[in-house]
Write an enzyme that holds these catalytic residues in place. Structure first.
Site, PDB file in Angstrom:
ATOM      1  N   SER A  44      39.495  46.364  42.917  1.00 31.26           N
ATOM      2  CA  SER A  44      39.361  44.913  43.067  1.00 31.26           C
ATOM      3  C   SER A  44      37.913  44.583  43.367  1.00 31.26           C
ATOM      4  CB  SER A  44      40.269  44.386  44.173  1.00 31.26           C
ATOM      5  OG  SER A  44      39.763  44.742  45.450  1.00 31.26           O
ATOM      6  N   LEU A  48      35.724  42.185  51.169  1.00 29.64           N
ATOM      7  CA  LEU A  48      36.360  41.769  52.418  1.00 29.64           C
ATOM      8  C   LEU A  48      37.842  42.088  52.391  1.00 29.64           C
ATOM      9  CD1 LEU A  48      36.419  40.397  55.167  1.00 29.64           C
ATOM     10  CD2 LEU A  48      36.659  38.193  53.989  1.00 29.64           C
ATOM     11  N   LYS A 137      54.518  31.439  32.661  1.00 34.22           N
ATOM     12  CA  LYS A 137      53.664  30.412  32.052  1.00 34.22           C
ATOM     13  C   LYS A 137      53.065  30.848  30.719  1.00 34.22           C
ATOM     14  CE  LYS A 137      52.698  28.394  36.561  1.00 34.22           C
ATOM     15  NZ  LYS A 137      53.758  29.185  37.206  1.00 34.22           N
TER      16      LYS A 137
END
Length: 335
Positions: A44, A48, A137
């Protein structure tokens, strides 16, 4: 639910793009709980979120874990991350409908070009299997997020031809709204209630949605990875609920304020269209939209006895045969 066939991940190397998201964290925890992988790579771009995740799931506690900072937009970084990887779960995406409408270039770069990069890295490094997460979607899309995920789905399905009938094989899973995930309406309403809201905002009283829990989503991906043959879109049989009934369950007695449908939003979601029904078969707990390419050589589920759905079949949230009530929704939220 969706636990009928699970892969053996012991000794395997698995990479999860978007591994610090809601799904990624739940998937990582499930794998660590049930298997002993050789490597479990969390890919990723947010350092943080990776740091926060390491407070609970550290390399010291779980030696198989690898925290790999990278963006699916960066093909070279993906190629480096996927060396000697057996399985890829592609969960990275820009998912907020209004944000995608306002930032179309960013949506395309992550959701479409990112999908291409995953495919190329998987083929170059001879990954065995790739499962890409999609969304309801993507069926008959009316917003850019859905259109970008439809393009992503097409990329992963066609990638089976690019791999030349060998490893890797690619499939897609498509499911609805995830209860409890970041940005879901459920925690939003719960937060409003906790803050003493006097009304609950509702976009449209007629709106319906499909619902699945994070744990069910993880189990569905795992079981689809086990039975995949390459080129399928797996769709779980999951229930629907009216948004007004969901609000009544989470905030009983509070009136609703109608705020109108947001840009790019649908009244009802569809996971299988009438056109897709021509290539859709039904298993006990899911539907499988099979590939329609004339050169497809892999054995289909239909050849193994899976029943074809009826002509004109449509799996939509407003005409679903399964519906949630207050009790079943509460059970899903509690896990």
């Amino acid at each position: 639910m969706f636990e009928t066939a699970l892969p053996d991940l012991n000794g395997k190397s698995i990479l999860v793009t978007g591994g610090t998201g809601s799904f990624g964290k739940a998937f990582i925890k499930r794998v660590l709980q049930d298997w002993k992988p050789k490597r479990l790579i969390i890919f990723s771009r947010d350092e943080l979120k990776q740091w926060e995740m390491q407070q609970d799931l550290s390399h010291e506690k779980y030696p198989s874990l690898r925290y790999f900072i990278g963006d699916v937009r960066d093909g070279q970084r993906l190629e480096m991350a996927t060396r000697d990887v057996d399985y890829i779960i592609h969960a990275a995406a820009l998912k907020q409908v209004p944000a995608a409408e306002y930032n179309p270039f960013e949506c395309i770069h992550t959701n479409v070009i990112g999908a291409e990069n995953v495919v190329q890295a998987a083929i170059k490094n001879k990954v065995k299997r790739v499962v890409a997460l999609s969304t309801d979607k993507a069926a008959n899309p009316i917003n850019l997020y859905g259109a970008s995920k439809l393009a992503s789905d097409k990329i992963f399905i066609a990638a089976n031809a690019l791999s030349g009938g060998h490893d890797p094989i690619f499939s897609v899973v498509r499911y609805g709204n995830v209860i409890g995930s970041r940005g879901s309406i459920v925690p939003v309403i719960q937060d409003l209630v906790a803050k003493g809201a006097k009304t609950i905002p509702i976009t449209d009283e007629r709106m319906t949605r499909f619902w699945i829990t994070l744990d069910q989503g993880v189990a569905f991906v795992l079981s689809s990875m086990e039975i995949m043959r390459g080129g399928e879109i797996f769709v779980p049989k999951i229930p629907s609920m009216k948004v007004t009934e969901l609000a009544n369950c989470l905030a009983p007695g509070l009136p609703h304020s109608i705020i109108g449908i947001r840009p790019g939003e649908k009244l009802h979601e569809v996971m299988i269209t009438e056109d897709d029904s021509r290539s859709t078969v039904e298993l006990d707990d899911r539907y499988v939209i099979e590939p329609v390419f004339s050169y497809w050589k892999r054995r289909s589920f239909a050849e193994d006895g899976a029943a074809k759905v009826a002509d004109g079949f449509r799996f939509a949230s407003d005409i679903n045969t399964q519906w949630l009530d207050a009790n079943s929704l509460t059970k899903m939220i509690r896990g």
